[in-house]
Write an enzyme that holds these catalytic residues in place. Structure first.
Site, PDB file in Angstrom:
ATOM      1  N   ASP A 126       0.789  -1.239   0.110  1.00  0.00           N
ATOM      2  CA  ASP A 126       0.060  -0.090  -0.046  1.00  0.00           C
ATOM      3  C   ASP A 126       0.711   1.149  -0.029  1.00  0.00           C
ATOM      4  O   ASP A 126       2.179   0.951   0.047  1.00  0.00           O
ATOM      5  CB  ASP A 126      -1.071  -0.181   1.381  1.00  0.00           C
ATOM      6  CG  ASP A 126      -2.462   0.152   0.911  1.00  0.00           C
ATOM      7  OD1 ASP A 126      -2.342   1.388   0.000  1.00  0.00           O
ATOM      8  OD2 ASP A 126      -3.181   0.081   1.391  1.00  0.00           O
ATOM      9  N   TRP A 161      -3.186   3.196  -6.019  1.00  0.00           N
ATOM     10  CA  TRP A 161      -4.307   3.790  -6.370  1.00  0.00           C
ATOM     11  C   TRP A 161      -4.126   4.668  -7.576  1.00  0.00           C
ATOM     12  O   TRP A 161      -4.772   5.407  -7.925  1.00  0.00           O
ATOM     13  CB  TRP A 161      -4.885   4.815  -5.295  1.00  0.00           C
ATOM     14  CG  TRP A 161      -4.550   4.131  -3.715  1.00  0.00           C
ATOM     15  CD1 TRP A 161      -4.997   2.990  -3.403  1.00  0.00           C
ATOM     16  CD2 TRP A 161      -3.823   4.920  -2.796  1.00  0.00           C
ATOM     17  NE1 TRP A 161      -4.490   2.756  -2.065  1.00  0.00           N
ATOM     18  CE2 TRP A 161      -4.002   4.013  -1.628  1.00  0.00           C
ATOM     19  CE3 TRP A 161      -3.073   6.134  -2.813  1.00  0.00           C
ATOM     20  CZ2 TRP A 161      -3.052   4.418  -0.486  1.00  0.00           C
ATOM     21  CZ3 TRP A 161      -2.552   6.540  -1.791  1.00  0.00           C
ATOM     22  CH2 TRP A 161      -2.584   5.536  -0.489  1.00  0.00           C
ATOM     23  N   GLY A 162      -3.165   4.656  -8.381  1.00  0.00           N
ATOM     24  CA  GLY A 162      -2.760   5.451  -9.643  1.00  0.00           C
ATOM     25  C   GLY A 162      -2.165   6.714  -9.402  1.00  0.00           C
ATOM     26  O   GLY A 162      -1.937   7.488 -10.190  1.00  0.00           O
ATOM     27  N   GLU A 164       0.444   9.891  -8.141  1.00  0.00           N
ATOM     28  CA  GLU A 164       1.679  10.187  -8.456  1.00  0.00           C
ATOM     29  C   GLU A 164       2.019   9.459  -9.780  1.00  0.00           C
ATOM     30  O   GLU A 164       3.192   9.205 -10.158  1.00  0.00           O
ATOM     31  CB  GLU A 164       2.531   9.870  -7.486  1.00  0.00           C
ATOM     32  CG  GLU A 164       2.312  10.167  -6.248  1.00  0.00           C
ATOM     33  CD  GLU A 164       3.525  10.792  -5.217  1.00  0.00           C
ATOM     34  OE1 GLU A 164       4.756  10.652  -5.718  1.00  0.00           O
ATOM     35  OE2 GLU A 164       3.269  11.011  -3.803  1.00  0.00           O
ATOM     36  N   ASP A 183     -10.101   3.336  -4.002  1.00  0.00           N
ATOM     37  CA  ASP A 183     -10.682   2.200  -3.167  1.00  0.00           C
ATOM     38  C   ASP A 183     -12.278   1.954  -3.719  1.00  0.00           C
ATOM     39  O   ASP A 183     -12.857   2.767  -3.879  1.00  0.00           O
ATOM     40  CB  ASP A 183     -10.872   2.489  -1.658  1.00  0.00           C
ATOM     41  CG  ASP A 183      -9.604   2.147  -1.209  1.00  0.00           C
ATOM     42  OD1 ASP A 183      -8.601   1.941  -1.504  1.00  0.00           O
ATOM     43  OD2 ASP A 183      -9.513   1.962   0.194  1.00  0.00           O
TER      44      ASP A 183
END
Ligand code: GLA
Length: 396
Positions: A126, A161-162, A164, A183
């Site tokens: 994560d 989470w895509g 940066e 999420d």
């Protein structure tokens, strides 16, 4: 370690959140066998966040919470492996995991060694609480190189989470899948927004490092850690069809010890799973009649950057051996008509002049559909429903 197919499995987060323990994991491994999930191809049993104590031990190692995992993680791994399944765990590239437990920043080599000793096969990694002074790609590279040298094959499931601009650097890191969405929650709105966010990410998808659209909500029916309103059977079917067609890992998120017949009929559809697991691992593409054109007046993350009908996408994927998977997805709140869902076969590379056409086999109804004058025409698709086909190329 090379990963040629999107991983299939089950993860604790969507339903159980913090309420995880050894018994749940072992019962879920049993359920993978008893409910036919293992036979259908699901193999990873993944423990997500909130498995550890809040402090590392005196050697700097992560410690499983003894109340939840009284026999430690190697014991859980042995049980999962004894069932012919694989074992997944969770950590994070920051100081803390998203739920505030110790994470791997600065401990990458210690943790990779620990996971290898526990015989972990899969690591979800994560992105919470990472130092802002460090580059995102470097944080993932640190864990990737530690895992690659840990003496065991451990699949790296990156979960940034895509953010940066993950897609620009993720394949450099050696990660095997990357979260291309935020999420998921158990609602139609969540399915729709995650799905529509994927338009700009397909060219980064495929063999070796698959776009991960997050764990499935099929079968949650409004219960559990990420539960909201729940979804209809049609909405869960669209969700599963789309995740399968877009090469997403299919990580089940419901309580697999207690699934309804409807849930099983979705999660166990072997024809749909075969589309996801196809050997070719080709990138899916949008097959609507639109001019594929970059619109420079918009930014890349804007869904209209490529002029494409966002509410009624037709998505295709070439399959190994020459077949084609084709999905028609209705995100509108009204019926889609032949006006929305006419597919010109030339968009698949089959102009009338080729002398070829396709025979379509509907993967949810088992019915077949014929083409008409170089087109596929779908008369009606109900709101939030879809049609998913496997098409065979034949003489016209
Ligand atoms: C993040 C991830 C989720 C889940 C939680 C756990 O939000 O994106 O998938 O792992 O952390 O805290």
């Amino acid at each position: 370690m090379v990963v040629n197919k999107p991983p299939l499995g089950w993860n604790t987060w969507n339903t159980f959140g913090a309420n995880i323990n050894e018994q749940l994991i072992m019962e879920s491994a049993d359920a993978m066998i008893a409910n036919g999930l293992k036979d259908a191809g699901y193999e990873y049993v993944v423990i997500d966040d909130i498995w550890a104590l809040k402090e590392r031990d005196e050697n700097g190692r992560l410690v499983p919470d003894p109340e939840k995992f009284p026999h430690g993680m190697k014991y859980v791994a042995d049980y999962i492996h004894s069932k012919g399944l694989k074992f997944g765990m969770y950590s994070c590239a920051g100081y803390l995991t998203c739920a505030g437990y110790p994470a791997s920043y600065g401990y990458e080599w210690v943790d990779a060694k620990t996971f290898a000793e526990w015989e972990v096969d899969f690591l979800k990694y994560d992105f919470c609480f990472h130092p802002m002074t460090e580059r995102a790609d470097v944080l993932y590279k640190r864990m990737a190189i530690a895992l690659a040298n840990c003496g065991r094959d451990i699949l790296l499931s990156a979960c940034s989470w895509g953010s940066e601009n993950t897609k620009q650097w993720i394949k450099e890191t050696g990660a095997h899948m990357w979260r291309s969405t935020g999420d998921i929650f158990d609602s139609w709105a969540s399915i729709k927004s995650l799905a529509q966010s994927q338009i700009v990410a397909q060219e980064y998808n495929g063999h070796g490092c698959f776009n991960d659209m997050d764990m499935l909500i099929v079968g949650m029916n409004g219960k559990g850690n990420v539960a909201l309103t729940g979804c209809t059977t049609e909405e869960y079917r669209l969700h599963f069809s789309l995740w399968a067609l877009l090469n997403s890992p299919l990580m089940i998120g419901c309580d697999i010890r207690d699934m309804t017949d409807e849930t099983k009929s979705i999660l166990l559809n072997k024809d749909v799973i075969a589309i996801n697991q196809d050997e070719l691992g080709a990138e899916p593409f949008f097959a609507n009649n639109f001019k594929y054109e970059i619109n420079n007046s918009r930014t890349e993350n804007d869904p209209f950057y490529k002029s494409y009908p966002i509410d009624t996408p037709i998505i295709a994927k070439y399959l190994d051996g020459g077949d084609i998977a084709i999905g028609f997805f209705n995100f509108m709140d009204t019926d889609a008509s032949v006006w929305n869902f006419t597919l010109t076969l030339d968009n698949l590379g089959l102009p009338l002049s080729s002398g070829k056409t396709i025979e379509l086999h509907d993967l949810w109804t088992g019915k077949t559909l014929k083409t008409f004058n170089g087109t596929v025409r779908i008369d009606k698709v109900a709101p939030h429903d879809c049609r998913l086909f496997r098409a065979k190329v034949v003489d016209a």
